[in-house]
Design a protein around this motif. Structure first.
Motif, short mmCIF file in Angstrom:
data_model
loop_
_atom_site.label_atom_id
_atom_site.label_comp_id
_atom_site.label_asym_id
_atom_site.label_seq_id
_atom_site.Cartn_x
_atom_site.Cartn_y
_atom_site.Cartn_z
N ASN A 90 -3.85 79.66 124.67
CA ASN A 90 -3.30 78.30 124.63
C ASN A 90 -4.43 77.32 124.32
O ASN A 90 -4.72 76.39 125.07
CB ASN A 90 -2.60 77.92 125.94
N ALA A 91 -5.07 77.57 123.17
CA ALA A 91 -6.25 76.82 122.76
C ALA A 91 -6.07 75.31 122.73
O ALA A 91 -7.01 74.58 123.07
CB ALA A 91 -6.73 77.32 121.40
N LEU B 206 -9.28 79.77 117.31
CA LEU B 206 -8.21 80.75 117.31
C LEU B 206 -7.49 80.70 118.65
O LEU B 206 -8.12 80.67 119.70
CB LEU B 206 -8.79 82.15 117.09
N ASP B 207 -6.16 80.69 118.58
CA ASP B 207 -5.33 80.68 119.79
C ASP B 207 -4.70 82.06 119.93
O ASP B 207 -3.91 82.48 119.08
CB ASP B 207 -4.26 79.60 119.65
N THR B 208 -5.04 82.77 121.00
CA THR B 208 -4.48 84.11 121.19
C THR B 208 -2.98 84.07 121.43
O THR B 208 -2.29 85.05 121.16
CB THR B 208 -5.19 84.84 122.35
N VAL B 209 -2.46 82.96 121.93
CA VAL B 209 -1.01 82.84 122.10
C VAL B 209 -0.31 82.91 120.74
O VAL B 209 0.67 83.65 120.56
CB VAL B 209 -0.63 81.52 122.81
N THR B 210 -0.82 82.17 119.79
CA THR B 210 -0.22 82.13 118.45
C THR B 210 -0.21 83.51 117.81
O THR B 210 0.78 83.94 117.25
CB THR B 210 -1.00 81.15 117.55
N CYS C 281 4.40 85.46 126.41
CA CYS C 281 2.99 85.59 126.01
C CYS C 281 2.05 84.89 126.97
O CYS C 281 1.02 84.35 126.59
CB CYS C 281 2.80 85.07 124.59
N LYS C 282 2.41 84.88 128.25
CA LYS C 282 1.49 84.41 129.27
C LYS C 282 0.29 85.35 129.33
O LYS C 282 0.41 86.54 129.03
CB LYS C 282 2.18 84.35 130.63
N GLU D 20 -10.35 90.81 126.28
CA GLU D 20 -9.70 92.10 126.17
C GLU D 20 -8.37 92.00 125.43
O GLU D 20 -8.01 92.88 124.64
CB GLU D 20 -9.51 92.72 127.55
N VAL D 21 -7.64 90.93 125.69
CA VAL D 21 -6.39 90.69 124.95
C VAL D 21 -6.70 90.51 123.47
O VAL D 21 -6.00 91.05 122.60
CB VAL D 21 -5.66 89.46 125.51
N LEU D 22 -7.73 89.75 123.16
CA LEU D 22 -8.14 89.52 121.77
C LEU D 22 -8.41 90.84 121.06
O LEU D 22 -7.94 91.06 119.93
CB LEU D 22 -9.38 88.63 121.73
N HIS D 23 -9.14 91.72 121.72
CA HIS D 23 -9.46 93.00 121.11
C HIS D 23 -8.20 93.86 120.94
O HIS D 23 -8.06 94.59 119.95
CB HIS D 23 -10.51 93.73 121.94
N GLY D 24 -7.26 93.74 121.88
CA GLY D 24 -5.99 94.44 121.74
C GLY D 24 -5.20 93.92 120.55
O GLY D 24 -4.59 94.69 119.80
N LEU D 25 -5.24 92.61 120.36
CA LEU D 25 -4.56 92.01 119.21
C LEU D 25 -5.22 92.42 117.90
O LEU D 25 -4.54 92.64 116.89
CB LEU D 25 -4.55 90.48 119.34
#
Length: 211
Positions: free
Chosen positions: A99-100, A124-128, A142-143, A170-175
């Motif tokens: 939620n950048a 970069l917004d990981t939510v998007t 996407c919480k 870790e979420v970023l790397h998963g994405l």
């Protein structure tokens, strides 16, 4: 020239604050950031920030941060230049947050209040990204907590800045693994994908899950 994602330096940042918006007088109480490159953590940043105002009870209940914990913490005037130094040059660093817009609003507000020129970081917004590469069958929303559970992160989000930043890494790397199947392996490809995803999501605003 294209920059491979594995060669890109990302600074994943998370803030705790006294409220929802700096426009409504809310202030930063904690900053956590993790610098990563090639899947490896190369630096961490963590500090409390004295907001010079009482913390609302609901914020304390959510984060565990109390007025007493912040009483001797540095104020944003002292913290901000140190954070910018950690983040590094806008030519070499991409800022990431879950939620950048929330985190960037507070950081840009601090820069304005302190008469700093905000560096033109790529962001970069990981939510998007998550909303575009994951389906309702994958996750109900996407919480950060939901995504952390989905990707099995070692760090559990807990509304504390550094832990939430670590979980976001870790979420970023998963994405990134999901994006690899879409043949998105460069920074330029990632930013183009995120820009297109944000446009699609704005057009379908009412269909978005909450964060």
């Amino acid at each position: 020239m294209s920059t491979l994602l594995q060669e890109t330096t990302f600074v994943v940042v998370d803030l705790e604050t006294t409220g929802a918006s700096p426009k409504k007088g809310a202030a930063i109480t904690e900053i956590g950031a993790v610098k990563v490159q090639g899947g490896q953590i190369i630096g961490e940043f963590k500090t409390f920030v004295n907001p010079l105002a009482p913390i609302p009870l609901y914020i304390t209940e959510m984060t565990g941060i109390t007025d007493l914990m912040l009483a001797k913490a540095p104020i944003i005037d002292e913290v901000f230049p140190t954070f910018l130094e950690f983040a590094g040059s806008h030519n070499q660093t991409v800022l990431v947050a879950h939620n950048a817009p929330f985190d960037l609003a507070f950081l840009k507000s601090a820069a304005k209040d302190l008469n700093y020129a905000w560096p033109t970081y790529k962001t970069l917004d990981t939510v998007t990204v998550a909303r575009q590469v994951l389906t309702k069958e994958d996750v109900p929303d996407c919480k950060l907590g939901t995504l952390a559970q989905f990707f099995g992160t070692k760090t559990e989000p807990n509304h504390r800045a550094l832990d939430d930043a670590k979980a976001t890494v870790e979420v970023l790397h998963g994405l990134f693994e999901r994006l690899g199947s879409l043949e998105i392996t460069t920074l330029e490809g990632l930013l183009d994908f995120a820009k297109t995803a944000a446009h699609i999501q704005r057009k379908n605003y009412w269909g978005l899950s909450s964060i």
